[in-house]
Design a protein around this motif. Structure first.
Motif, PDB file in Angstrom:
ATOM      1  N   UNK A   1     -16.508   2.042  -8.356  1.00 55.38           N
ATOM      2  CA  UNK A   1     -16.740   1.256  -9.564  1.00 55.38           C
ATOM      3  C   UNK A   1     -15.677   0.169  -9.082  1.00 55.38           C
ATOM      4  N   UNK A   2     -15.847  -1.574  -9.351  1.00 55.82           N
ATOM      5  CA  UNK A   2     -14.569  -1.779  -9.344  1.00 55.82           C
ATOM      6  C   UNK A   2     -14.766  -2.760 -10.655  1.00 55.82           C
ATOM      7  N   UNK A   3     -13.711  -2.405 -11.865  1.00 51.51           N
ATOM      8  CA  UNK A   3     -13.349  -3.163 -13.014  1.00 51.51           C
ATOM      9  C   UNK A   3     -11.906  -4.061 -13.279  1.00 51.51           C
ATOM     10  N   UNK A   4     -11.359  -3.762 -13.676  1.00 53.59           N
ATOM     11  CA  UNK A   4      -9.670  -4.864 -13.578  1.00 53.59           C
ATOM     12  C   UNK A   4      -9.517  -4.467 -11.468  1.00 53.59           C
ATOM     13  N   UNK A   5      -9.616  -3.556 -11.260  1.00 53.73           N
ATOM     14  CA  UNK A   5      -9.421  -3.074 -10.205  1.00 53.73           C
ATOM     15  C   UNK A   5      -8.020  -1.907  -9.680  1.00 53.73           C
ATOM     16  N   UNK A   6      -7.376  -1.581 -11.229  1.00 54.67           N
ATOM     17  CA  UNK A   6      -6.993  -0.494 -11.167  1.00 54.67           C
ATOM     18  C   UNK A   6      -7.520   0.692 -10.935  1.00 54.67           C
ATOM     19  N   UNK A   7      -8.070   1.518 -10.760  1.00 51.14           N
ATOM     20  CA  UNK A   7      -8.369   2.434 -10.034  1.00 51.14           C
ATOM     21  C   UNK A   7      -8.535   2.683  -8.796  1.00 51.14           C
ATOM     22  N   UNK A   8      -9.752   1.233  -7.930  1.00 47.71           N
ATOM     23  CA  UNK A   8      -9.799   1.406  -6.342  1.00 47.71           C
ATOM     24  C   UNK A   8      -8.123   1.194  -5.977  1.00 47.71           C
ATOM     25  N   UNK A   9      -7.502   0.272  -6.396  1.00 48.15           N
ATOM     26  CA  UNK A   9      -6.198   0.093  -5.233  1.00 48.15           C
ATOM     27  C   UNK A   9      -4.981   1.229  -5.581  1.00 48.15           C
ATOM     28  N   UNK A  10      -5.607   1.895  -6.905  1.00 51.25           N
ATOM     29  CA  UNK A  10      -4.505   3.060  -6.670  1.00 51.25           C
ATOM     30  C   UNK A  10      -5.071   4.137  -5.399  1.00 51.25           C
ATOM     31  N   UNK A  11      -6.102   4.647  -5.569  1.00 49.17           N
ATOM     32  CA  UNK A  11      -6.680   5.587  -4.926  1.00 49.17           C
ATOM     33  C   UNK A  11      -6.730   5.148  -3.321  1.00 49.17           C
ATOM     34  N   UNK A  12      -7.037   3.482  -3.081  1.00 48.26           N
ATOM     35  CA  UNK A  12      -7.337   2.990  -2.210  1.00 48.26           C
ATOM     36  C   UNK A  12      -5.969   3.697  -0.998  1.00 48.26           C
ATOM     37  N   UNK A  13      -4.940   2.746  -2.101  1.00 50.07           N
ATOM     38  CA  UNK A  13      -3.748   2.787  -1.240  1.00 50.07           C
ATOM     39  C   UNK A  13      -3.846   4.470  -0.876  1.00 50.07           C
ATOM     40  N   UNK A  14      -3.686   5.486  -1.835  1.00 53.99           N
ATOM     41  CA  UNK A  14      -3.185   6.768  -1.224  1.00 53.99           C
ATOM     42  C   UNK A  14      -4.204   7.131  -0.113  1.00 53.99           C
ATOM     43  N   UNK A  15      -5.589   6.766   0.114  1.00 54.17           N
ATOM     44  CA  UNK A  15      -6.153   7.605   1.284  1.00 54.17           C
ATOM     45  C   UNK A  15      -5.585   6.642   1.937  1.00 54.17           C
ATOM     46  N   UNK A  16      -6.167   5.012   1.996  1.00 53.06           N
ATOM     47  CA  UNK A  16      -5.071   4.660   3.126  1.00 53.06           C
ATOM     48  C   UNK A  16      -4.100   5.079   4.076  1.00 53.06           C
ATOM     49  N   UNK A  17      -3.065   5.432   2.406  1.00 48.12           N
ATOM     50  CA  UNK A  17      -1.570   6.110   3.771  1.00 48.12           C
ATOM     51  C   UNK A  17      -1.593   6.920   4.209  1.00 48.12           C
ATOM     52  N   UNK A  18      -2.781   8.253   3.525  1.00 44.98           N
ATOM     53  CA  UNK A  18      -3.287   9.123   4.343  1.00 44.98           C
ATOM     54  C   UNK A  18      -3.757   9.672   5.691  1.00 44.98           C
ATOM     55  N   UNK A  19      -4.846   8.635   5.745  1.00 46.58           N
ATOM     56  CA  UNK A  19      -6.546   9.077   5.854  1.00 46.58           C
ATOM     57  C   UNK A  19      -6.933   7.219   5.976  1.00 46.58           C
ATOM     58  N   UNK A  20      -5.941   7.341   6.449  1.00 40.76           N
ATOM     59  CA  UNK A  20      -5.806   5.433   7.408  1.00 40.76           C
ATOM     60  C   UNK A  20      -8.151   5.149   7.701  1.00 40.76           C
ATOM     61  N   UNK A  21      -8.339   6.527   8.266  1.00 40.16           N
ATOM     62  CA  UNK A  21      -9.940   5.905   9.325  1.00 40.16           C
ATOM     63  C   UNK A  21     -10.537   5.966   7.861  1.00 40.16           C
ATOM     64  N   UNK A  22     -10.387   5.867   6.711  1.00 37.27           N
ATOM     65  CA  UNK A  22     -11.366   6.687   5.584  1.00 37.27           C
ATOM     66  C   UNK A  22     -12.240   5.407   5.699  1.00 37.27           C
ATOM     67  N   UNK A  23     -13.215   4.749   4.972  1.00 37.16           N
ATOM     68  CA  UNK A  23     -13.349   3.274   4.927  1.00 37.16           C
ATOM     69  C   UNK A  23     -13.675   3.781   2.959  1.00 37.16           C
ATOM     70  N   UNK A  24     -12.813   2.124   1.962  1.00 37.72           N
ATOM     71  CA  UNK A  24     -13.340   2.197   0.742  1.00 37.72           C
ATOM     72  C   UNK A  24     -14.443   1.256   0.129  1.00 37.72           C
ATOM     73  N   UNK A  25     -15.180   1.327  -0.046  1.00 37.81           N
ATOM     74  CA  UNK A  25     -16.147   0.781  -0.067  1.00 37.81           C
ATOM     75  C   UNK A  25     -16.072   0.132  -1.928  1.00 37.81           C
ATOM     76  N   UNK A  26     -15.917  -0.480  -2.640  1.00 39.70           N
ATOM     77  CA  UNK A  26     -15.816  -1.240  -3.506  1.00 39.70           C
ATOM     78  C   UNK A  26     -17.858  -1.525  -3.963  1.00 39.70           C
ATOM     79  N   UNK A  27     -17.706  -0.753  -5.353  1.00 37.53           N
ATOM     80  CA  UNK A  27     -18.816  -1.084  -6.176  1.00 37.53           C
ATOM     81  C   UNK A  27     -18.689  -2.138  -7.445  1.00 37.53           C
TER      82      UNK A  27
ATOM     83  N   UNK B   1       1.088  -1.214   0.027  1.00 37.82           N
ATOM     84  CA  UNK B   1       0.058  -0.068   0.122  1.00 37.82           C
ATOM     85  C   UNK B   1       0.929   1.591  -0.115  1.00 37.82           C
ATOM     86  N   UNK B   2       1.763   1.414   0.772  1.00 38.08           N
ATOM     87  CA  UNK B   2       2.830   2.186   1.070  1.00 38.08           C
ATOM     88  C   UNK B   2       3.219   2.478  -0.504  1.00 38.08           C
ATOM     89  N   UNK B   3       4.048   1.589  -1.146  1.00 39.83           N
ATOM     90  CA  UNK B   3       4.531   1.906  -2.011  1.00 39.83           C
ATOM     91  C   UNK B   3       3.998   2.650  -3.400  1.00 39.83           C
TER      92      UNK B   3
END
Length: 314
Positions: free
Chosen positions: A171-197, A5-7
């Protein structure tokens, strides 16, 4: 928090510096209900977030290295736009059945086009074979660390625009979008919940996350066609998505259609089905989002005009 995630988050910070002049910082729009905001990637250059990942790859690779990709949709258009903006040599492999309007749009950016196969999967296989034969770098729609990092730049913008975010729905397709955004958000705002559609009609990533490995599943027609289809056996997005996604919400076609109509009729936003999928998932969360700051990512606005208008404005 994982090293993975951090990388990825660090890679997104670097990617943002490189692509800043080649993408649009999209607005965060307030919805007509309190506590809900829309990150409007439907207003991005080419009408979709995909240009971010493509530009990230192109600015991270040697300037004289040829590039090749395959897609008859948002990724192909975004990659073509990025190549024109960065002066890169790009070949886009498209299925022989590509919609003429999409073919014309991709060609308008001045890239080389190869027509091969009856559907996008065959075009992708041909592009990968050409990559091995010619040494051109294959630009995957999602299975590339730099593509993931480019999509993650959306998360960096959100942190500046929204401050605190309690729930972020993607929204989740191949996962590039939710993985990329999720990694950033969890690194800087770990309390934010990431919800996949996930669209019930095609949920390869959701089922693979549950199984802990890539699995095959049936794929039926869906309004959220931009997220439909399988994922690569060696995808980078599966372990990253497992690390950053807090919950996955499957949505039916009726729920996606209802969200599409709500966006058009209540928010004056005409978007593609994959964007409506994210709102559909948010609506199913119900009381879990009350009193918080909630963001729904509208991933794109490219759609079949007559079809979507007929559905959304009925």
């Amino acid at each position: 928090m994982t090293d993975l995630t951090l990388a990825s988050a660090a890679r997104s910070v670097q990617a943002r510096r490189r692509i800043r002049d080649h993408v649009y910082e999209t607005p965060l729009l307030p919805a007509r209900r309190d506590g809900l905001w829309f990150k409007a990637e439907n207003f991005q250059l080419t009408g979709s977030f995909k240009v971010r990942g493509a530009a990230a790859v192109m600015t991270a690779s040697a300037s004289d290295q040829p590039l090749i990709t395959a897609s008859s949709g948002n990724h192909g258009i975004g990659a073509a736009r990025a190549a024109q903006s960065l002066g890169r040599k790009l070949t886009v492999v498209l299925p022989e059945t590509v919609v003429p309007e999409k073919l014309a749009k991709i060609r308008a950016y001045g890239v080389e086009v190869v027509l091969h196969g009856a559907e996008t999967g065959l075009a992708e296989q041909h592009a990968q074979a050409l990559s091995r034969q010619t040494g051109a770098r294959y630009v995957s729609p999602y299975n590339d660390a730099e593509v993931i990092a480019g999509q993650g730049t959306i998360g960096l913008e959100l942190l500046e625009q929204a401050g605190q975010i309690d729930n972020l729905v993607i929204a989740m397709g191949g996962g590039g979008l939710i993985s990329g955004i999720g990694a950033v958000i969890k690194a800087f705002s770990p309390a934010t919940r990431i919800i996949g559609a996930a669209a019930e009609a095609s949920q390869a990533l959701a089922l693979s996350m549950k199984a802990g490995q890539v699995v095959d599943c049936d794929h039926r027609d869906t309004l959220a066609d931009a997220v439909a289809g399988g994922i690569d056996a060696d995808t980078l997005t599966l372990p990253l998505a497992q690390a950053v996604v807090d919950e996955v919400v499957p949505c039916s076609e009726a729920e996606i259609l209802s969200a599409l109509r709500s966006l058009a009729q209540e928010e004056n936003l005409l978007v593609e089905g994959a964007a409506a999928l994210a709102l559909a998932a948010f609506r199913k969360l119900g009381v879990a989002t009350k009193g918080g700051t909630n963001v729904v990512l509208l991933c794109g606005g490219n759609f079949d005009g007559p079809k979507v208008r007929a559905l959304a404005l009925r």
